[in-house]
Scaffold this active site. Structure first.
Site, PDB file in Angstrom:
ATOM      1  N   ASN A  76       0.827  -1.213   0.000  1.00 41.92           N
ATOM      2  CA  ASN A  76       0.000   0.000   0.000  1.00 41.92           C
ATOM      3  C   ASN A  76       0.858   1.257   0.000  1.00 41.92           C
ATOM      4  OD1 ASN A  76      -2.353  -1.376  -0.156  1.00 41.92           O
ATOM      5  ND2 ASN A  76      -3.131  -0.828   1.862  1.00 41.92           N
ATOM      6  N   PHE A 134      -1.547   3.367 -11.682  1.00 41.18           N
ATOM      7  CA  PHE A 134      -1.338   4.210 -10.502  1.00 41.18           C
ATOM      8  C   PHE A 134      -0.479   5.424 -10.825  1.00 41.18           C
ATOM      9  CE2 PHE A 134      -3.363   0.750  -8.678  1.00 41.18           C
ATOM     10  CZ  PHE A 134      -3.825   1.111  -7.418  1.00 41.18           C
ATOM     11  N   LEU A 135      -0.473   5.800 -12.102  1.00 38.06           N
ATOM     12  CA  LEU A 135       0.296   6.960 -12.532  1.00 38.06           C
ATOM     13  C   LEU A 135      -0.654   7.981 -13.163  1.00 38.06           C
ATOM     14  CD1 LEU A 135       3.358   7.313 -12.229  1.00 38.06           C
ATOM     15  CD2 LEU A 135       3.606   6.774 -14.643  1.00 38.06           C
ATOM     16  N   GLY A 143      -4.164  13.513 -10.544  1.00 41.90           N
ATOM     17  CA  GLY A 143      -5.544  13.883 -10.217  1.00 41.90           C
ATOM     18  C   GLY A 143      -5.719  14.166  -8.739  1.00 41.90           C
ATOM     19  N   CYS A 165      -8.156   2.725   3.468  1.00 41.73           N
ATOM     20  CA  CYS A 165      -6.884   1.983   3.560  1.00 41.73           C
ATOM     21  C   CYS A 165      -5.633   2.844   3.396  1.00 41.73           C
ATOM     22  CB  CYS A 165      -6.879   0.849   2.539  1.00 41.73           C
ATOM     23  SG  CYS A 165      -8.030  -0.458   2.978  1.00 41.73           S
TER      24      CYS A 165
HETATM   25  N1  NAD Z   1     -11.729  -2.224   2.622  1.00 43.56           N
HETATM   26  C1  NAD Z   1     -10.705  -2.650   1.880  1.00 43.56           C
HETATM   27  O1  NAD Z   1     -10.640  -2.439   0.673  1.00 43.56           O
HETATM   28  C2  NAD Z   1      -9.589  -3.432   2.507  1.00 43.56           C
HETATM   29  C3  NAD Z   1      -8.683  -4.116   1.680  1.00 43.56           C
HETATM   30  C4  NAD Z   1      -7.662  -4.851   2.269  1.00 43.56           C
HETATM   31  C5  NAD Z   1      -7.520  -4.863   3.639  1.00 43.56           C
HETATM   32  N2  NAD Z   1      -8.405  -4.165   4.423  1.00 43.56           N
HETATM   33  C6  NAD Z   1      -8.250  -4.259   5.876  1.00 43.56           C
HETATM   34  O2  NAD Z   1      -9.199  -5.200   6.344  1.00 43.56           O
HETATM   35  C7  NAD Z   1      -9.709  -4.806   7.618  1.00 43.56           C
HETATM   36  C8  NAD Z   1     -11.202  -4.656   7.558  1.00 43.56           C
HETATM   37  O3  NAD Z   1     -11.512  -3.596   6.683  1.00 43.56           O
HETATM   38  P1  NAD Z   1     -13.012  -3.283   6.247  1.00 43.56           P
HETATM   39  O4  NAD Z   1     -12.934  -2.189   5.257  1.00 43.56           O
HETATM   40  O5  NAD Z   1     -13.682  -4.538   5.908  1.00 43.56           O
HETATM   41  O6  NAD Z   1     -13.587  -2.739   7.639  1.00 43.56           O
HETATM   42  P2  NAD Z   1     -15.104  -2.407   7.994  1.00 43.56           P
HETATM   43  O7  NAD Z   1     -15.044  -1.282   8.958  1.00 43.56           O
HETATM   44  O8  NAD Z   1     -15.903  -2.296   6.745  1.00 43.56           O
HETATM   45  O9  NAD Z   1     -15.612  -3.715   8.741  1.00 43.56           O
HETATM   46  C9  NAD Z   1     -15.188  -4.106  10.000  1.00 43.56           C
HETATM   47  C10 NAD Z   1     -16.308  -4.922  10.617  1.00 43.56           C
HETATM   48  O10 NAD Z   1     -15.830  -5.503  11.831  1.00 43.56           O
HETATM   49  C11 NAD Z   1     -16.884  -5.498  12.762  1.00 43.56           C
HETATM   50  N3  NAD Z   1     -16.355  -5.662  14.114  1.00 43.56           N
HETATM   51  C12 NAD Z   1     -15.721  -4.745  14.897  1.00 43.56           C
HETATM   52  N4  NAD Z   1     -15.400  -5.312  16.080  1.00 43.56           N
HETATM   53  C13 NAD Z   1     -15.819  -6.587  16.042  1.00 43.56           C
HETATM   54  C14 NAD Z   1     -15.762  -7.669  16.955  1.00 43.56           C
HETATM   55  N5  NAD Z   1     -15.192  -7.527  18.163  1.00 43.56           N
HETATM   56  N6  NAD Z   1     -16.306  -8.840  16.606  1.00 43.56           N
HETATM   57  C15 NAD Z   1     -16.893  -8.994  15.401  1.00 43.56           C
HETATM   58  N7  NAD Z   1     -16.973  -8.010  14.480  1.00 43.56           N
HETATM   59  C16 NAD Z   1     -16.437  -6.823  14.796  1.00 43.56           C
HETATM   60  C17 NAD Z   1     -17.568  -4.168  12.522  1.00 43.56           C
HETATM   61  O11 NAD Z   1     -18.876  -4.148  13.060  1.00 43.56           O
HETATM   62  C18 NAD Z   1     -17.549  -4.114  10.987  1.00 43.56           C
HETATM   63  O12 NAD Z   1     -18.704  -4.687  10.418  1.00 43.56           O
HETATM   64  C19 NAD Z   1      -8.955  -3.529   7.961  1.00 43.56           C
HETATM   65  O13 NAD Z   1      -7.808  -3.863   8.698  1.00 43.56           O
HETATM   66  C20 NAD Z   1      -8.553  -2.973   6.607  1.00 43.56           C
HETATM   67  O14 NAD Z   1      -7.428  -2.141   6.692  1.00 43.56           O
HETATM   68  C21 NAD Z   1      -9.429  -3.478   3.890  1.00 43.56           C
END
Ligand code: NAD
Length: 440
Positions: free
Chosen positions: A209, A250-251, A254, A261
């Site tokens: 990232n 990614f180039l 904008g 993230c």
């Molecule tokens: N969104 C993306 O594109 C993406 C891509 C790769 C990695 N990530 C990583 O993945 C992780 C999740 O990201 P996201 O975007 O899905 O987050 P999000 O905020 O959409 O979802 C997190 C979920 O976890 C739940 N939660 C919180 N505490 C909890 C608990 N104790 N027990 C059960 N559920 C619980 C929340 O209610 C929520 O529904 C992060 O670390 C993020 O950095 C995200």
């Protein structure tokens, strides 16, 4: 195989639906009872292509269920994917690990010996080791692995079903075997696997990232230099990208990156490196962050200049609210940040988005929203193109001319066809084009 997916947000919902889609028995777990009820009824809490169908198929086949109970989760399976959020701490740049820790504390005492806890959340390096130490007390005989998630919002189902690589950060051959079995159907399609220790796996995610964010900010820094020099950054980026060592992706100059993230991940990476005594090695990420934030200001400045120096009393049509196309996610959306800044200076802003209006309304209730593009553009003195939805590239600029007060458009994503808009009667400006030159 039986498995749980804990945290059913963007990553967890997609992961759970895809794991059920490739034949596993999956229990999704979330503390948000409303979300669990919606998922159990087959309603996705987010927009991703292909997700609704996968959810419907999984639940109908009985391979996909949802619960709020960690006790039920611990009884259901010995393979647990942790997908909870790791946002920026409210009091600093580091990652807020309270959701991850809550899962460890809640699930730990209930785990059966032999259980494997697999982190997918993006975490600071060293988190898996810390969790392993904690589980040694809470749940002897269990194991921790890290299997970072690389899906792109907007293409999440595709990326989960056909990932470019899987990284398995494991401490034992048994953990690797379990994870290879879980991903068996994907591996048979030839997905490359990198087996590492957990710390390296944690770092692959944040380093990837950080690299992508740096590439975006690099070209945006070049855009600022081009502005100062009267050069054209769009052509510059195209010519640079033709070098296969650099590549065109990614180039795109904008408005820069946003979302849940990149911004928080580069800050957390820099903060963790600092804790480890390696701060200077990634100090450049602070600059990457600053360059990125500056693009929002540049867009507002450029828009203000196009309106002759002020927004007060002027109507501004905004195309885009999601942080990127294909998603309804508005977390740290550059588009909404710009719309809010224009509104704060007195502009009468009307925002359209094909998917993200509900989330945008919840995040910025004071902005005005439009259900279609013509409504957003009605009587506009200026139209801002802020999220690169394909729908906006497919617009007929000629059809919009009679609706606006002044046919002036600023393409802050550099992806509209300036010649087509110009030929239709618009004064077309792109963030990547010459600042003072008008049409580009
Ligand atoms: N969104 C993306 O594109 C993406 C891509 C790769 C990695 N990530 C990583 O993945 C992780 C999740 O990201 P996201 O975007 O899905 O987050 P999000 O905020 O959409 O979802 C997190 C979920 O976890 C739940 N939660 C919180 N505490 C909890 C608990 N104790 N027990 C059960 N559920 C619980 C929340 O209610 C929520 O529904 C992060 O670390 C993020 O950095 C995200």
């Amino acid at each position: 195989m039986r498995m749980t997916v804990i945290g059913t947000g963007y990553v967890g919902t997609v992961h759970a639906a895809c794991m059920a889609g490739i034949g596993h028995d999956v229990l999704g777990v979330d503390i948000d009872a409303e979300r669990v009820a919606a998922l159990a009824a087959g309603r996705a809490p987010l927009h991703e292509k292909g997700l609704d169908a996968l959810l419907a198929r999984g639940t109908a086949a009985g391979r996909l269920r949802f619960t709020t109970s960690l006790t039920e989760a611990a009884r259901f399976a010995d393979l647990h994917f942790v997908c909870v959020g790791t946002p920026q701490r409210p009091d600093g740049d580091g990652a807020d690990l309270r959701f991850v820790d809550a899962v460890v504390e809640g699930l730990g005492p209930r785990l059966r010996p032999g259980a494997l806890v697999v982190g997918k959340s993006t975490v600071p390096v060293g988190t898996a080791a810390r969790i392993r130490r904690r589980l040694t007390d809470l749940a002897p005989g269990t194991e921790v692995a890290w299997n970072p998630e690389f899906l792109r919002e907007g293409a999440a189902v595709h990326d989960t079903m056909r990932p470019e690589r899987l990284v398995l950060g494991v401490s034992s051959p048994r953990a690797e075997t379990l994870l290879r079995a879980a991903y068996g159907p994907l591996l048979r399609r030839g997905v490359p696997v990198f087996t590492t220790d957990p710390a390296t796996a944690e770092l692959v995610k944040v380093a990837s990232n950080a690299f992508l964010a740096t590439k975006i900010s690099f070209v945006n820094a070049m855009a600022e230099v081009c502005d100062a020099a009267g050069a054209d950054v769009t052509l510059l980026a195209r010519a640079m990208g033709a070098d296969t060592r650099i590549g065109p992706r990614f180039l795109d100059p904008g408005l820069g990156f946003g979302g849940s993230c990149f911004p928080k991940d580069i800050r957390a990476f820099a903060a963790r490196a600092e804790e480890l005594g390696a701060g200077p090695a990634v100090a450049f990420l602070h600059e990457v962050d600053r360059i990125n934030t500056r693009q929002r200001r540049r867009t507002v400045d450029r828009a203000r200049a196009l309106l002759g120096g002020g927004f007060a009393g002027r109507r501004v049509g905004v195309l885009g609210a999601a942080f990127k196309p294909g998603s309804d996610d508005v977390r740290d959306s550059p588009a909404l940040a710009v719309a809010a800044a224009v509104a704060a200076e007195g502009g009468a802003v009307r925002v359209h988005d094909p998917q993200a209006l509900d989330n945008a309304r919840a995040a910025y209730p004071d902005l005005t929203y439009a259900l279609d593009v013509p409504k957003a553009c009605e009587d506009a003195d200026l139209v801002l193109h802020l999220t690169q939805w394909p729908e906006y590239r497919a617009l007929s600029p000629a059809a919009l001319v009679p609706l606006v007060r002044t046919p002036t458009v600023l393409d802050a994503r550099n992806c509209l066809d300036g010649r087509v808009w110009g030929a239709a009667g618009w004064a077309f400006h792109a963030l990547g084009g010459p600042a003072a030159g008008g049409a580009s």
